[in-house]
Each structure stands twice: as structure tokens, then as C-alpha cells.
Design a protein around this motif. Structure first.
Motif, PDB file in Angstrom:
ATOM      1  N   ILE A  59       0.826  -1.214   0.000  1.00 24.57           N
ATOM      2  CA  ILE A  59       0.000   0.000   0.000  1.00 24.57           C
ATOM      3  C   ILE A  59       0.859   1.263   0.000  1.00 24.57           C
ATOM      4  CG2 ILE A  59      -1.689   1.346   1.308  1.00 24.57           C
ATOM      5  CD1 ILE A  59      -2.888  -1.231   2.305  1.00 24.57           C
ATOM      6  N   PHE A  60       1.910   1.264   0.816  1.00 23.69           N
ATOM      7  CA  PHE A  60       2.772   2.435   0.902  1.00 23.69           C
ATOM      8  C   PHE A  60       3.483   2.698  -0.417  1.00 23.69           C
ATOM      9  CE2 PHE A  60       7.061   4.145   1.739  1.00 23.69           C
ATOM     10  CZ  PHE A  60       6.697   5.397   2.217  1.00 23.69           C
ATOM     11  N   LEU A  61       4.017   1.621  -1.033  1.00 21.06           N
ATOM     12  CA  LEU A  61       4.709   1.782  -2.309  1.00 21.06           C
ATOM     13  C   LEU A  61       3.747   2.206  -3.408  1.00 21.06           C
ATOM     14  CD1 LEU A  61       7.136  -1.298  -2.239  1.00 21.06           C
ATOM     15  CD2 LEU A  61       7.647   1.107  -1.730  1.00 21.06           C
ATOM     16  N   HIS A  62       2.519   1.692  -3.344  1.00 18.11           N
ATOM     17  CA  HIS A  62       1.504   2.103  -4.315  1.00 18.11           C
ATOM     18  C   HIS A  62       1.198   3.596  -4.155  1.00 18.11           C
ATOM     19  CE1 HIS A  62      -1.978   2.025  -6.915  1.00 18.11           C
ATOM     20  NE2 HIS A  62      -2.714   2.543  -5.940  1.00 18.11           N
ATOM     21  N   PHE A  63       1.135   4.044  -2.910  1.00 18.53           N
ATOM     22  CA  PHE A  63       0.871   5.460  -2.656  1.00 18.53           C
ATOM     23  C   PHE A  63       2.016   6.324  -3.220  1.00 18.53           C
ATOM     24  CE2 PHE A  63       1.146   9.261   0.077  1.00 18.53           C
ATOM     25  CZ  PHE A  63      -0.126   9.783  -0.127  1.00 18.53           C
ATOM     26  N   LEU A  64       3.259   5.854  -3.043  1.00 16.83           N
ATOM     27  CA  LEU A  64       4.407   6.587  -3.581  1.00 16.83           C
ATOM     28  C   LEU A  64       4.341   6.691  -5.099  1.00 16.83           C
ATOM     29  CD1 LEU A  64       7.512   5.332  -1.550  1.00 16.83           C
ATOM     30  CD2 LEU A  64       6.424   7.575  -1.449  1.00 16.83           C
ATOM     31  N   SER A  65       3.830   5.657  -5.724  1.00 16.22           N
ATOM     32  CA  SER A  65       3.799   5.634  -7.186  1.00 16.22           C
ATOM     33  C   SER A  65       2.726   6.541  -7.776  1.00 16.22           C
ATOM     34  CB  SER A  65       3.578   4.203  -7.685  1.00 16.22           C
ATOM     35  OG  SER A  65       2.285   3.732  -7.334  1.00 16.22           O
ATOM     36  N   ILE A  66       1.761   6.959  -6.965  1.00 16.90           N
ATOM     37  CA  ILE A  66       0.660   7.766  -7.520  1.00 16.90           C
ATOM     38  C   ILE A  66       0.688   9.221  -7.039  1.00 16.90           C
ATOM     39  CG2 ILE A  66      -0.865   5.783  -7.802  1.00 16.90           C
ATOM     40  CD1 ILE A  66      -2.297   6.573  -5.250  1.00 16.90           C
ATOM     41  N   ILE A  67       1.570   9.580  -6.124  1.00 14.29           N
ATOM     42  CA  ILE A  67       1.585  10.973  -5.641  1.00 14.29           C
ATOM     43  C   ILE A  67       2.429  11.870  -6.534  1.00 14.29           C
ATOM     44  CG2 ILE A  67       1.173  10.348  -3.237  1.00 14.29           C
ATOM     45  CD1 ILE A  67       4.154  10.759  -2.711  1.00 14.29           C
ATOM     46  N   MET A  68       2.905  11.319  -7.643  1.00  7.97           N
ATOM     47  CA  MET A  68       3.631  12.104  -8.636  1.00  7.97           C
ATOM     48  C   MET A  68       4.910  12.712  -8.061  1.00  7.97           C
ATOM     49  SD  MET A  68       1.611  11.298 -10.957  1.00  7.97           S
ATOM     50  CE  MET A  68       2.428  12.086 -12.327  1.00  7.97           C
ATOM     51  N   LEU A  69       5.845  11.841  -7.707  1.00  7.09           N
ATOM     52  CA  LEU A  69       7.153  12.308  -7.254  1.00  7.09           C
ATOM     53  C   LEU A  69       7.862  13.110  -8.344  1.00  7.09           C
ATOM     54  CD1 LEU A  69       8.476   9.086  -5.456  1.00  7.09           C
ATOM     55  CD2 LEU A  69       7.683  11.199  -4.372  1.00  7.09           C
ATOM     56  N   GLU A  70       7.391  12.942  -9.581  1.00  5.84           N
ATOM     57  CA  GLU A  70       7.982  13.694 -10.698  1.00  5.84           C
ATOM     58  C   GLU A  70       7.874  15.204 -10.485  1.00  5.84           C
ATOM     59  OE1 GLU A  70       5.871  11.239 -10.896  1.00  5.84           O
ATOM     60  OE2 GLU A  70       6.354   9.817 -12.509  1.00  5.84           O
ATOM     61  N   PHE A  71       6.806  15.633  -9.805  1.00  2.00           N
ATOM     62  CA  PHE A  71       6.667  17.058  -9.491  1.00  2.00           C
ATOM     63  C   PHE A  71       7.829  17.537  -8.628  1.00  2.00           C
ATOM     64  CE2 PHE A  71       1.922  16.757 -10.286  1.00  2.00           C
ATOM     65  CZ  PHE A  71       1.910  17.708 -11.294  1.00  2.00           C
ATOM     66  N   LEU A  72       8.221  16.684  -7.676  1.00  6.84           N
ATOM     67  CA  LEU A  72       9.301  17.035  -6.760  1.00  6.84           C
ATOM     68  C   LEU A  72      10.653  16.994  -7.466  1.00  6.84           C
ATOM     69  CD1 LEU A  72       9.919  17.832  -3.872  1.00  6.84           C
ATOM     70  CD2 LEU A  72      10.050  15.410  -3.273  1.00  6.84           C
ATOM     71  N   VAL A  73      10.829  16.031  -8.373  1.00  2.00           N
ATOM     72  CA  VAL A  73      12.079  15.933  -9.138  1.00  2.00           C
ATOM     73  C   VAL A  73      12.323  17.219  -9.920  1.00  2.00           C
ATOM     74  CG1 VAL A  73      13.249  14.760 -11.042  1.00  2.00           C
ATOM     75  CG2 VAL A  73      12.031  13.426  -9.324  1.00  2.00           C
ATOM     76  N   ALA A  74      11.273  17.733 -10.530  1.00  4.88           N
ATOM     77  CA  ALA A  74      11.408  18.946 -11.340  1.00  4.88           C
ATOM     78  C   ALA A  74      11.946  20.110 -10.519  1.00  4.88           C
ATOM     79  CB  ALA A  74      10.050  19.313 -11.954  1.00  4.88           C
ATOM     80  N   VAL A  75      11.450  20.248  -9.282  1.00  8.63           N
ATOM     81  CA  VAL A  75      11.854  21.381  -8.442  1.00  8.63           C
ATOM     82  C   VAL A  75      13.254  21.196  -7.890  1.00  8.63           C
ATOM     83  CG1 VAL A  75      11.226  22.802  -6.467  1.00  8.63           C
ATOM     84  CG2 VAL A  75       9.437  21.732  -7.816  1.00  8.63           C
ATOM     85  N   THR A  76      13.580  20.003  -7.410  1.00  5.12           N
ATOM     86  CA  THR A  76      14.915  19.784  -6.839  1.00  5.12           C
ATOM     87  C   THR A  76      15.998  19.951  -7.897  1.00  5.12           C
ATOM     88  OG1 THR A  76      14.706  17.379  -7.178  1.00  5.12           O
ATOM     89  CG2 THR A  76      14.074  18.258  -5.029  1.00  5.12           C
ATOM     90  N   LEU A  77      15.727  19.495  -9.117  1.00  9.98           N
ATOM     91  CA  LEU A  77      16.708  19.653 -10.187  1.00  9.98           C
ATOM     92  C   LEU A  77      16.843  21.116 -10.590  1.00  9.98           C
ATOM     93  CD1 LEU A  77      18.629  18.139 -12.066  1.00  9.98           C
ATOM     94  CD2 LEU A  77      16.755  17.925 -13.703  1.00  9.98           C
ATOM     95  N   PHE A  78      15.716  21.814 -10.651  1.00 12.23           N
ATOM     96  CA  PHE A  78      15.736  23.244 -10.971  1.00 12.23           C
ATOM     97  C   PHE A  78      16.521  24.008  -9.903  1.00 12.23           C
ATOM     98  CE2 PHE A  78      13.594  27.495 -10.976  1.00 12.23           C
ATOM     99  CZ  PHE A  78      13.975  27.880 -12.262  1.00 12.23           C
ATOM    100  N   THR A  79      16.308  23.649  -8.641  1.00 13.09           N
ATOM    101  CA  THR A  79      17.027  24.285  -7.546  1.00 13.09           C
ATOM    102  C   THR A  79      18.524  24.031  -7.648  1.00 13.09           C
ATOM    103  OG1 THR A  79      15.098  24.002  -6.101  1.00 13.09           O
ATOM    104  CG2 THR A  79      17.201  24.474  -5.034  1.00 13.09           C
ATOM    105  N   TYR A  80      18.887  22.820  -8.044  1.00 10.71           N
ATOM    106  CA  TYR A  80      20.303  22.479  -8.224  1.00 10.71           C
ATOM    107  C   TYR A  80      20.954  23.421  -9.232  1.00 10.71           C
ATOM    108  CZ  TYR A  80      24.366  19.895  -9.950  1.00 10.71           C
ATOM    109  OH  TYR A  80      25.628  19.549 -10.369  1.00 10.71           O
ATOM    110  N   PHE A  81      20.282  23.667 -10.344  1.00 11.05           N
ATOM    111  CA  PHE A  81      20.818  24.582 -11.356  1.00 11.05           C
ATOM    112  C   PHE A  81      20.913  26.006 -10.810  1.00 11.05           C
ATOM    113  CE2 PHE A  81      19.092  21.418 -14.529  1.00 11.05           C
ATOM    114  CZ  PHE A  81      20.337  20.991 -14.945  1.00 11.05           C
ATOM    115  N   LEU A  82      19.896  26.437 -10.065  1.00 12.37           N
ATOM    116  CA  LEU A  82      19.905  27.798  -9.512  1.00 12.37           C
ATOM    117  C   LEU A  82      21.072  28.004  -8.553  1.00 12.37           C
ATOM    118  CD1 LEU A  82      16.124  28.527  -8.761  1.00 12.37           C
ATOM    119  CD2 LEU A  82      17.472  29.264 -10.730  1.00 12.37           C
ATOM    120  N   ILE A  83      21.335  27.002  -7.714  1.00 13.71           N
ATOM    121  CA  ILE A  83      22.442  27.120  -6.756  1.00 13.71           C
ATOM    122  C   ILE A  83      23.777  27.157  -7.484  1.00 13.71           C
ATOM    123  CG2 ILE A  83      23.649  25.990  -4.851  1.00 13.71           C
ATOM    124  CD1 ILE A  83      20.965  24.845  -3.974  1.00 13.71           C
TER     125      ILE A  83
END
Length: 364
Positions: A59-83
Motif C-alpha cells: 500500500i505504501f509503495l503504491h501510494f508513492l507511485s501515484i503521488i507524482m514524485l515527478e513534481f518534486l524531481v522537477a523542483v529539486t533539479l531546478f534548484t540544483y541549477f539555480l544554486i
């Protein structure tokens, strides 16, 4: 058998991705604010790869797969470039709102899960519609931030060309992943198959961690080289080496000017410095420059320049202030264009490697 081997490859690469992520935030050589975000990005990508490859019923892994971690990847990578480019956006209040799509996705999924398991109000049509909106919205969001980051890196004047090249290469690799992601979505909705999705997982698992690691390592070398250079600039004082050398040498005008260029302007620190460059600065021909250096100093142009680089590297290696920096970064700061050239030239001149020389200085 083939499926088992692919599963093993994905698991192994995922573990390596996690290992590298942890290394970036624990090993002093890599520690930096930028690498903290990059480590999180790599950690999330490794997690997404494993979640997309294996259909786990947890159940937990299924929840991780549907909360769209891709949204978070976009921001962390963008932040990496900004820094990395030290951009002012990091200080803006609106910057934190970039995390809102991910937070919103989590809230929506928590609400749907509550409605489904507690209130028994599960609506498959609504669930499918929300997933479709999130999936496509996530893709658009990633595209915007990736190309925005690329634009800011190309526009930046606060970083060296070497660092800019690495960041643009990394960005291009991520763009390739997004393109494959887009094609996989077309395949899924039009042809109802997932062959390209499998290919995307394999691409991420087999190649991503290696390329990112290589990029991080090389970029860290460049960062260290720049730190050494900035330190030397702040500590630079008037040097009498030029006058001393000239007094000790029955030097011609060209040789005198050559010493001035090397000692004062440190031309030897340019890894692409050529005989033509020196001859142009001295307003003479390449042939005559080689001839007069050979006659008066009894060296070739390459030997003359490399001796300056070796001396600069020795000074850095025996200075405790620079013990925390890698040998490769010191070689780059001294003017060598690569680690292999630095090692071979240093060993030829001193009979030992740069590493052995540093250890000798520490124990003496």
C-alpha cells in the motif's frame, strides 16, 4: 531468464543510485548545498525507476507511485541549477511555491484514499480523470522547469565555461529522458502498450546514475579548482621572482618579456596555451621563440611552460591550506588540461606522482 536478468539489472542500478545519493551528502569531497539537492533528485529518480519497473502490491509503495514524485524531481533539479549559477531566484518569495504542485498532488491522493477506504466513495472515472490530469500536468511542469533551467544556465555569467558545459550536458540528458517519457505516454494512450516505458526504466537504471555521477565528480573538480583560484587571488602579493630571474640571466629582451608574462600574468595556467599564443604576445615568430628559448634557457617551449606548472602544483600540494582539495583540481589550477597529463609530467620531472609528493610533504 531475460526478464530475471533485467530485473536484477534494474535492482542493482537502483541500489547504486541510492548509494551515490547518500555519498553526495556524506562524503566531504562532494558535500555542498547544490549536491544536497542533486542527491535528492537522484534518489527520487532511482525510486521512480524501481516503482515503475516493479508492480508491487504494498500500500505504501503504491501510494508513492501515484503521488507524482515527478513534481518534486522537477523542483529539486531546478534548484540544483539555480544554486550552481548562484541565481537570485533562490531569494524570491515565490520560489517556494514551486513545491505546490507536489504538495497538491499528495493532498489529492490522501483525500482520494480517505474517500475510498474510509467513506467507500471510490469513483473510478474520477480517479482516472485526476490521474490523467496529474500525469500530463507533471510532464508539462517538468518541461517548463527543465528548459527554464537551461535558459538560465546559458544566460549566466557568474560561472566558468567548464561548469556551464557540464550543467548544459546534464540538462540535455534530462531532456532526453523527458522526450522518451513523452513518447511512452503516447504509446500507452494510443497503442495501449508499455514497451517504451520499459525502455525508459532500463535507460534510467543502467545509464542515469553513471552519467550523473561522472558529471557530479567532474563538476566538483571544477568547483574546487575555482575555489583554489579565488583563494590565490585574494592572497596574491607582489612577487620579486621576475626581477630575480632576470638579474640571474643574461636575458634578451624577448626572454625578459617572457618571464614577465609567465610570472605576472601567469599565462601557463591556461591549459590551451600554445607556442603560437606566446609568440603572438611577444610579437615574434614561433620559430624564433623556440630558438631563443633553446639557446638562452636550454629548454623547449613545452618544457619551459611545464616547469612553471610543476612549480605551481608543488606549491599547492605542499601547502596545508589545500589538503582538502583533490589532486586533479590542483593540476587544473596549475594549468594542466587533464589528470593524465598532470600525472605523467609531474612524475617525469620529479620521479614521483603528485599524490606521493603530497604524502611526502605531510610526513616531512
Amino acid at each position: 531468464m531475460n526478464t530475471t536478468l533485467l530485473d536484477l539489472a534494474v535492482i542493482t542500478s537502483g541500489i547504486m543510485g541510492y548509494f551515490i545519493s547518500i555519498s553526495l551528502v556524506t562524503i566531504s569531497f562532494y558535500k555542498s548545498r547544490a549536491n544536497n539537492y542533486f542527491a535528492l533528485t537522484l534518489f527520487l529518480l532511482s525510486t521512480l525507476t524501481l516503482l515503475s519497473w516493479f508492480d508491487l502490491e504494498n500500500i505504501f509503495l503504491h501510494f508513492l507511485s501515484i503521488i507524482m514524485l515527478e513534481f518534486l524531481v522537477a523542483v529539486t533539479l531546478f534548484t540544483y541549477f539555480l544554486i550552481q549559477i548562484q541565481h537570485e531566484y533562490l531569494k524570491k518569495r515565490w520560489y517556494k511555491w514551486l513545491y505546490f504542485p507536489f504538495i497538491g498532488s499528495v493532498i489529492i491522493e490522501v483525500f482520494i484514499s480517505f474517500s475510498d477506504f474510509v467513506l467507500n466513495l471510490y469513483n473510478p472515472d474520477l480517479d482516472a480523470l485526476l490521474f490523467y490530469i496529474k500525469e500530463n500536468g507533471c510532464f508539462v511542469y517538468n518541461v517548463i522547469l527543465i528548459f527554464w533551467g537551461r535558459y538560465l544556465v546559458k544566460k549566466s555569467n557568474s560561472i566558468s565555461e567548464a561548469k556551464k558545459r557540464w550543467l548544459l550536458r546534464l540538462n540535455f540528458f534530462i531532456i532526453c529522458i523527458v522526450v522518451i517519457w513523452f513518447i511512452s505516454n503516447i504509446e500507452f494512450y494510443v497503442f495501449d502498450s508499455e514497451y517504451i516505458v520499459d525502455f525508459l526504466s532500463i535507460l534510467l537504471s543502467v545509464f542515469l546514475w553513471w552519467i550523473l555521477y561522472y558529471g557530479v565528480f567532474k563538476l566538483q573538480i571544477i568547483v574546487q579548482k575555482e575555489e583554489i583560484h579565488q583563494y590565490l587571488i585574494t592572497k596574491k602579493t607582489h612577487d620579486t621572482k621576475v626581477k630575480k630571474r632576470i638579474n640571474e640571466t643574461t636575458a634578451s629582451k624577448i626572454i625578459t618579456q617572457l618571464y614577465i608574462l609567465m610570472d605576472k600574468e601567469e599565462l601557463y595556467k591556461n591549459p590551451l596555451l600554445s607556442r603560437l599564443d606566446l609568440a603572438t604576445r611577444l610579437e615574434t615568430s614561433e620559430g624564433y621563440l623556440s630558438q631563443i628559448i633553446n639557446q638562452e634557457i636550454n629548454k623547449s617551449v613545452v618544457q619551459f611552460v611545464n616547469e612553471y606548472r610543476i612549480e605551481a602544483a608543488k606549491n599547492l600540494l605542499q601547502n596545508p591550506v589545500f589538503n582538502k582539495y583533490s589532486i586533479e583540481a590542483i593540476g587544473l589550477e596549475a594549468g594542466f588540461k587533464s589528470k593524465s597529463v598532470f600525472y605523467s609530467t609531474f612524475k617525469t620531472n620529479l620521479g614521483m606522482s603528485p599524490g606521493a609528493f603530497r604524502k611526502l610533504q605531510k610526513t616531512s
